[in-house]
Scaffold this motif. Sequence first.
Motif, mmCIF file in Angstrom:
data_model
loop_
_atom_site.group_PDB
_atom_site.id
_atom_site.type_symbol
_atom_site.label_atom_id
_atom_site.label_comp_id
_atom_site.label_asym_id
_atom_site.label_seq_id
_atom_site.Cartn_x
_atom_site.Cartn_y
_atom_site.Cartn_z
ATOM 1 N N ASP A 1 -0.697 32.890 19.415
ATOM 2 C CA ASP A 1 -0.447 32.361 20.756
ATOM 3 C C ASP A 1 0.444 33.334 21.528
ATOM 4 O O ASP A 1 1.616 33.517 21.175
ATOM 5 C CB ASP A 1 0.231 30.992 20.652
ATOM 6 N N PRO A 2 -0.065 33.973 22.597
ATOM 7 C CA PRO A 2 0.764 34.921 23.347
ATOM 8 C C PRO A 2 1.942 34.260 24.054
ATOM 9 O O PRO A 2 2.888 34.946 24.463
ATOM 10 C CB PRO A 2 -0.217 35.525 24.362
ATOM 11 N N HIS A 3 1.908 32.935 24.148
ATOM 12 C CA HIS A 3 2.983 32.196 24.810
ATOM 13 C C HIS A 3 3.877 31.468 23.804
ATOM 14 O O HIS A 3 4.614 30.552 24.183
ATOM 15 C CB HIS A 3 2.380 31.185 25.794
ATOM 16 N N TRP A 4 3.838 31.894 22.563
ATOM 17 C CA TRP A 4 4.594 31.219 21.501
ATOM 18 C C TRP A 4 6.070 31.084 21.858
ATOM 19 O O TRP A 4 6.690 30.041 21.612
ATOM 20 C CB TRP A 4 4.435 31.997 20.193
ATOM 21 N N LEU A 5 6.645 32.105 22.455
ATOM 22 C CA LEU A 5 8.082 32.086 22.764
ATOM 23 C C LEU A 5 8.469 31.039 23.805
ATOM 24 O O LEU A 5 9.655 30.701 23.921
ATOM 25 C CB LEU A 5 8.523 33.472 23.243
ATOM 26 N N THR A 6 7.511 30.536 24.544
ATOM 27 C CA THR A 6 7.825 29.531 25.563
ATOM 28 C C THR A 6 7.360 28.131 25.176
ATOM 29 O O THR A 6 7.386 27.216 26.008
ATOM 30 C CB THR A 6 7.210 29.929 26.925
ATOM 31 N N ARG A 7 6.941 27.945 23.937
ATOM 32 C CA ARG A 7 6.633 26.598 23.475
ATOM 33 C C ARG A 7 7.909 25.760 23.474
ATOM 34 O O ARG A 7 8.992 26.271 23.168
ATOM 35 C CB ARG A 7 6.057 26.646 22.055
ATOM 36 N N PRO A 8 7.840 24.472 23.799
ATOM 37 C CA PRO A 8 9.053 23.643 23.847
ATOM 38 C C PRO A 8 9.842 23.629 22.546
ATOM 39 O O PRO A 8 11.087 23.683 22.569
ATOM 40 C CB PRO A 8 8.508 22.246 24.191
ATOM 41 N N ASP A 9 9.156 23.564 21.392
ATOM 42 C CA ASP A 9 9.890 23.532 20.126
ATOM 43 C C ASP A 9 10.575 24.857 19.836
ATOM 44 O O ASP A 9 11.677 24.890 19.257
ATOM 45 C CB ASP A 9 8.978 23.121 18.968
ATOM 46 N N VAL A 10 9.953 25.960 20.261
ATOM 47 C CA VAL A 10 10.569 27.274 20.063
ATOM 48 C C VAL A 10 11.761 27.445 20.989
ATOM 49 O O VAL A 10 12.827 27.938 20.585
ATOM 50 C CB VAL A 10 9.529 28.398 20.274
ATOM 51 N N LEU A 11 11.622 27.037 22.226
ATOM 52 C CA LEU A 11 12.741 27.123 23.169
ATOM 53 C C LEU A 11 13.926 26.279 22.705
ATOM 54 O O LEU A 11 15.087 26.687 22.869
ATOM 55 C CB LEU A 11 12.297 26.685 24.566
ATOM 56 N N VAL B 1 10.459 40.933 17.979
ATOM 57 C CA VAL B 1 9.471 41.872 17.440
ATOM 58 C C VAL B 1 8.123 41.399 17.957
ATOM 59 O O VAL B 1 7.535 40.441 17.461
ATOM 60 C CB VAL B 1 9.534 41.973 15.898
ATOM 61 N N ILE B 2 7.662 42.052 19.016
ATOM 62 C CA ILE B 2 6.485 41.608 19.762
ATOM 63 C C ILE B 2 5.633 42.810 20.133
ATOM 64 O O ILE B 2 6.089 43.953 20.106
ATOM 65 C CB ILE B 2 6.892 40.850 21.048
ATOM 66 N N HIS B 3 4.381 42.528 20.529
ATOM 67 C CA HIS B 3 3.527 43.581 21.055
ATOM 68 C C HIS B 3 3.501 43.463 22.585
ATOM 69 O O HIS B 3 3.975 42.452 23.146
ATOM 70 C CB HIS B 3 2.134 43.522 20.442
ATOM 71 N N PRO B 4 2.971 44.450 23.277
ATOM 72 C CA PRO B 4 3.058 44.440 24.747
ATOM 73 C C PRO B 4 2.514 43.176 25.408
ATOM 74 O O PRO B 4 3.050 42.730 26.425
ATOM 75 C CB PRO B 4 2.252 45.680 25.145
ATOM 76 N N GLY B 5 1.479 42.581 24.819
ATOM 77 C CA GLY B 5 0.903 41.384 25.411
ATOM 78 C C GLY B 5 1.807 40.167 25.369
ATOM 79 O O GLY B 5 1.509 39.152 26.019
ATOM 80 N N GLN B 6 2.903 40.257 24.599
ATOM 81 C CA GLN B 6 3.843 39.149 24.500
ATOM 82 C C GLN B 6 5.108 39.366 25.327
ATOM 83 O O GLN B 6 5.995 38.510 25.334
ATOM 84 C CB GLN B 6 4.216 38.921 23.024
#
Length: 280
Positions: free
Chosen positions: A117-127, A143-148
Amino acid sequence: MAITDAHHHVWDLSVRDQSWISGPELAPLRRDFHLTDLEPQARAAGIDRTVVIQTVTVPEETPELLALAAVSDLVAGVVGWTDLTAPGIADELARLRTLPGGERLRGIRHQVQEEPDPHWLTRPDVLRGLRAVADAGLTYDLVIHPGQLAAATAAALRLPDLIFVLDHLGKPPIAAGTLQPWAQAVRQLAAMPNAVCKLSGMVTEADWHEWTTDDLRPYADTVLDSFGPQRLMFGSDWPVCTLAADYAHVVESTRTLLAGLTTGEKTEILSSTAARVYRL
């Protein structure tokens, strides 16, 4: 000038497999890499302290890294792993600090680059987990790739009191020799005052067998211009870097990239930023 190496790893395959080390290209890494292997190389390169970084997403590794730091005069900080989505993350962070070496816990990292999921960092549980990291006074390594990068920027905007540390410049396509869209995305992250970048991991994003320091320069210059010396820090990414260069070569290449800066600017990148961000 003493140097802080703000990014390296250690592992012992008899203790735990490193499942990410697979395939013939990564075969040179499929052996043990201990702190005793790094120490003489680091000392010879002028390194006076380091930050050791997690490699696998298992809860047992972080206590082991803390215990290693507790008895080392080289390792000044640990960036470990814990499950950001766990309901009890705040209690777990507090528990880690009670362990031997727990006072050297400086940050948390997760292998976001492996999340589909390219939006993993903005999931409510992650936030919510990232909020707990901030409340604990810790940093968060990316540790991410450019798309993240866009999601990282969005997370940094939502959590202005959490310092986000971008590992390896966000893994730009150095081997391909292209800057965009990575450069634009990394500048957007750099616009967040709570974002910091590591000058690390470049040699393994380049052509492992034919890279030169000049190949790295456009990418180093981009983050230097975007973040500035006070938000940029050196990391070797040992032993992963050994796929493309030995420890001394990585340090020397970094010195060459920084040759045109003032002494004060070099000090920021080679020591002061890491000390400030990781409270070393």
